[in-house]
Design a protein around this motif. Structure first.
Motif: not given
Length: 660
Positions: A35-44, A47-64
């Motif tokens: 359901g996300s257009v730009c969101g990213v969840g965990g990665c593996f 030997p590195y694990a980031a299972p609960d990492a998250e990246l979300a994106i918000e847009l600002d258009v003319g202050g909105h």
């Protein structure tokens, strides 16, 4: 013509996989939240694990502010997900925003490309924004990063369950976090751009995880990962034939089967082999190599994909004590318990190695000793073996297919015969006559002691004398491995009917009319569906038994999978086109079994341990298939089931003729 990345494009609107969609570079795997257009969840990225990492994106258009991942329903006012495509190495998603604010229209098309990094842990995210309104706007990207609890997990601990998070990372700068010796860093290019009416702007970010981040701009990192995937795909599929067919769904199924193998290959040079063949791995779970499905379900396709490296994969698993373990972690550490099918799986893979590349006498001798040692691990029951409980076998949830069973005792007999053949072609000095005699004795005992003539099926014998009759798909492996007389075969094949083993979308691991054992909670091995490698292997068994119509009757029930999964899950239902909603079921290397069945069954390409080849294409009801460009010991082979043509190096050969 070589395969291209774009040939494996999958429309995510058709996806019926219950979990998040993952994408891997062969170094890092990362998922895209639904359901996300730009969101990213965990990665593996072992030997590195980031299972609960998250990246979300918000847009600002003319202050909105415009949030991503709007909830379903009319209340959702953020960026609306509108679909996407999966390709090996990247996921492209797109969405729309079209709303008025104080009388002015804000209309954006947003497309993101998520690319797992190669050579380091992390991912790149490129966001393309098109201004569809009639006025100029300024767009600012606001990344909302949460590193969760990233940690370093020793390679020997990557088993069946994805690693969990460690202690929460703490901020060490504006876009940097630290958790012990693990650094998480977000790097980006310009986050604010003017976008004229009808114009487009591209933003690029990357998140890198590790003991020390490596240089590189986000777009450069993404481009390098894409280039590496193109190289990996070209190398893995160089000898794999291309399939064309007029049968609806068959080409997509073939590609989905190949994709299932491709996403299980890992290139990290710190692993015991490179490529390393993981059983699953795209969600960080089962990122280990299981002898059973690595060797047992698609040995020839896997050997075509790995080339000479197949021997390294075989030897890496043989190094572990299989009387105690069934799998190896990425560094070769043994995992799990003794498994009844491990010896057979390795002999199966070794037979493919011998056919495609040749095999040394020393390796055959070592394999023989391993099989004999594993055989001795299980309690003798006359000439048969007691394989114990579900702990060492299929993991059914009911009492049933346990202790003295037709399969894998039949596989034992097959192994002994195959070791005798490998001894002959390699020059090993194995006791060939004894091996073959023992194989005959085992098959005789299976028919004499386990077959119930009245029921027309096998019984399982328990140490206390109790017997159990389970209509389990595994019994067909006894047929495949030569343990059945013609009368037994006819009785078993009568069970391959709708309402018993067959259903509209596949095969049930336990027949639906077995009231004692059939259930729907474990589609893997207890009914209502099957392990993904099992149904195509049944079709292959039927082709090998000279039952092409029945083989196709099984195979055509699976073709829906190519249109509804980007890569095949561990198991799926057979009564509806779907996979179970929970559990470690995201992907499986045994998904290659579909292509294996079409190549060696429908097309009738039979590889011989000594290096010869016999091709006897089978007629396929309702159409035909052509396989072109099969590479085998310096030859190029094309096969058509419609015409029965067999072309070797551009010259027609007779079907059934020994080649090489």
């Amino acid at each position: 013509m070589p395969y291209s990345i774009d040939e494996f494009t999958f429309d995510l609107r058709q996806n019926v996989a219950p979990g998040h969609t993952w994408v891997t570079s062969g170094w890092t795997t990362v998922h895209a939240p639904p359901g996300s257009v730009c969101g990213v969840g965990g990665c593996f990225a072992p030997p590195y694990a980031a299972p609960d990492a998250e990246l979300a994106i918000e847009l600002d258009v003319g202050g909105h502010r415009i949030t991503d991942g709007a909830a379903p329903g009319v209340a959702g006012v953020g960026l609306l997900y509108a679909g996407g495509t999966w390709r090996p190495g990247r996921i492209v998603r797109h969405g729309t925003y079209h709303r008025r604010h104080q009388g002015e229209l804000v209309s954006l098309r947003v497309e993101s490309t998520l690319t797992p990094l190669y050579g380091q842990a992390g991912f790149a995210l490129e966001v393309e924004i098109t201004n569809r309104a009639e006025r100029d706007v300024t767009v600012a990207l606001h990344p909302q990063a949460d590193p969760g609890g990233p940690r370093r997990v020793p390679l020997g601990e990557w088993g069946w369950v994805p690693p969990g998070p460690g202690p929460k990372a703490v901020g060490a700068g504006r876009w940097t976090w630290q958790a012990g010796d693990v650094t998480v860093e977000l790097v980006h290019e310009e986050l604010r751009q003017d976008v004229p009416a009808g114009g487009t702007a591209v933003f690029a970010l990357a998140v890198r995880v590790g003991g020390g981040t490596l240089p590189g701009r986000p777009r450069e990192l993404a481009a390098e990962a894409t280039r590496r995937w193109e190289q990996r795909l070209a190398q893995a599929l160089a000898g794999v034939p291309r399939l064309a067919s007029d049968i609806p769904g068959l080409e997509a199924y073939w590609r989905g089967s190949l994709a299932s193998g491709l996403v299980c290959l890992w290139d990290n040079p710190g692993f015991i082999t490179s490529p390393f063949v993981a059983t699953s791995g795209v969600d960080g779970g089962a990122l280990c190599s299981y002898a059973w499905d690595t060797g047992g379900y698609a040995p020839h396709l896997l050997t075509l994909m790995l080339g000479d490296a197949t021997t390294d994969v075989l030897e890496s698993i043989m190094k572990v004590d299989l009387t105690r373990h069934y799998a190896i972690a990425p560094d070769g550490t043994g995992l799990g318990v003794a498994y009844a099918y491990s010896g057979w799986s390795l002999v199966t893979l070794a037979t493919a190695v011998a056919a495609h590349h040749g095999i040394s006498s020393a390796l055959v001798t070592q394999l023989h000793d391993l099989v004999e040692g594993l055989d001795a691990r299980f309690t003798p029951a006359g000439v048969l073996r007691d394989y114990g409980t579900q702990h060492n076998l299929l993991e059914m949830r009911s009492t049933g297919w346990e202790h003295v069973v037709a399969s894998p005792n039949a596989e034992r007999a097959w192994c002994l015969d195959r070791l005798a053949e490998l001894s002959r072609v390699s020059g090993a000095r194995l006791p060939v006559d004894d091996l073959r005699a023992r194989a005959r004795d085992i098959r005789s005992a299976i028919a004499r002691e386990l077959w119930d003539e009245r029921a027309g099926w096998f019984r399982c014998l328990y140490p206390d004398g109790h017997t159990e009759l389970v209509q389990h798909v595994q019994a067909f492996d006894a047929l495949r491995n030569g343990a059945c007389t013609p009368e037994m075969t006819r009785a078993m094949l009568r069970r391959l009917r709708d309402g018993s083993f067959l259903a509209p979308y596949g095969v049930s691991s336990v027949a639906a009319d077995d009231e004692l054992h059939y259930e729907l909670g474990d589609t893997d091995w207890s009914g209502g569906g099957a392990y993904t490698g099992e149904s195509p292997q049944l079709a292959l068994t039927l082709w090998e038994q000279g039952e092409p119509d029945l083989a196709w009757n099984v195979m055509e029930r699976l073709l829906w999978m190519g249109s509804h999964f980007p890569y095949f899950p561990q198991e799926h239902y057979c009564d509806r086109p779907a996979a179970p909603p929970a559990g470690r079921r995201v992907n499986i290397v045994a998904g290659l079994a579909g292509a294996e069945a079409l190549l060696t069954g429908a097309a009738g390409v039979r590889f011989r341990p000594g290096g010869g080849l016999v091709v006897t294409p089978a007629a396929v009801p309702g159409g035909g298939l052509e396989l072109t460009g099969l590479a085998y010991r310096g030859h190029t082979i094309d096969v058509s089931t419609a015409s029965g043509a067999v072309i070797v190096d551009g010259r027609a050969r007779k079907a059934g003729e020994v080649i090489g």
